[in-house]
Design a protein around this motif. Structure first.
Motif, PDB file in Angstrom:
ATOM      1  N   ASP A  36       0.747  -1.284   0.027  1.00 40.46           N
ATOM      2  CA  ASP A  36       0.107   0.220   0.088  1.00 40.46           C
ATOM      3  C   ASP A  36       0.725   1.280   0.131  1.00 40.46           C
ATOM      4  O   ASP A  36       0.591   2.266  -0.591  1.00 40.46           O
ATOM      5  CB  ASP A  36      -0.952   0.064   1.152  1.00 40.46           C
ATOM      6  CG  ASP A  36      -2.194  -0.924   1.088  1.00 40.46           C
ATOM      7  OD1 ASP A  36      -2.437  -1.524  -0.021  1.00 40.46           O
ATOM      8  OD2 ASP A  36      -2.610  -1.356   1.966  1.00 40.46           O
ATOM      9  N   SER A  39       2.310   1.639  -3.503  1.00 36.10           N
ATOM     10  CA  SER A  39       1.156   2.227  -4.323  1.00 36.10           C
ATOM     11  C   SER A  39       0.967   3.449  -4.143  1.00 36.10           C
ATOM     12  O   SER A  39       0.952   4.438  -5.157  1.00 36.10           O
ATOM     13  CB  SER A  39       0.088   1.374  -4.042  1.00 36.10           C
ATOM     14  OG  SER A  39      -0.921   1.721  -4.962  1.00 36.10           O
ATOM     15  N   ASP A  40       0.946   4.177  -2.772  1.00 35.37           N
ATOM     16  CA  ASP A  40       0.889   5.625  -2.660  1.00 35.37           C
ATOM     17  C   ASP A  40       2.112   6.328  -3.124  1.00 35.37           C
ATOM     18  O   ASP A  40       1.823   7.519  -3.632  1.00 35.37           O
ATOM     19  CB  ASP A  40       0.813   5.689  -1.063  1.00 35.37           C
ATOM     20  CG  ASP A  40      -0.597   5.267  -0.509  1.00 35.37           C
ATOM     21  OD1 ASP A  40      -1.632   5.114  -1.486  1.00 35.37           O
ATOM     22  OD2 ASP A  40      -0.689   5.157   0.698  1.00 35.37           O
TER      23      ASP A  40
END
Length: 69
Positions: A36, A39-40
């Motif tokens: 995550d 991805s950010d």
């Protein structure tokens, strides 16, 4: 997010991950950070702190060098 700065961390990271033939999950595992978070970073939602940046660079087998002017 990167106002007044031509450097795009998201694009740089994307290119470095792809250049090594990794996907987000593989890179995250190698760096010891969450998928995550990666991805950010790739979506330019946030930037890593210095500890996370060090993990990213280590996973890429790169070093950060600070120089005095």
């Amino acid at each position: 997010m990167n106002e007044g700065n031509n450097f795009r961390f998201d694009l740089w990271l994307y290119n470095e991950i792809k250049r090594r033939g990794l996907n987000i999950s593989e890179f995250a595992d190698r760096a010891g950070i969450s998928s995550d978070a990666v991805s950010d970073y790739l979506k330019n939602k946030r930037l890593p702190n210095m500890v996370t940046l060090a993990l990213i660079l280590k996973a890429l087998k790169m070093h950060l060098i600070f120089e005095d002017d």
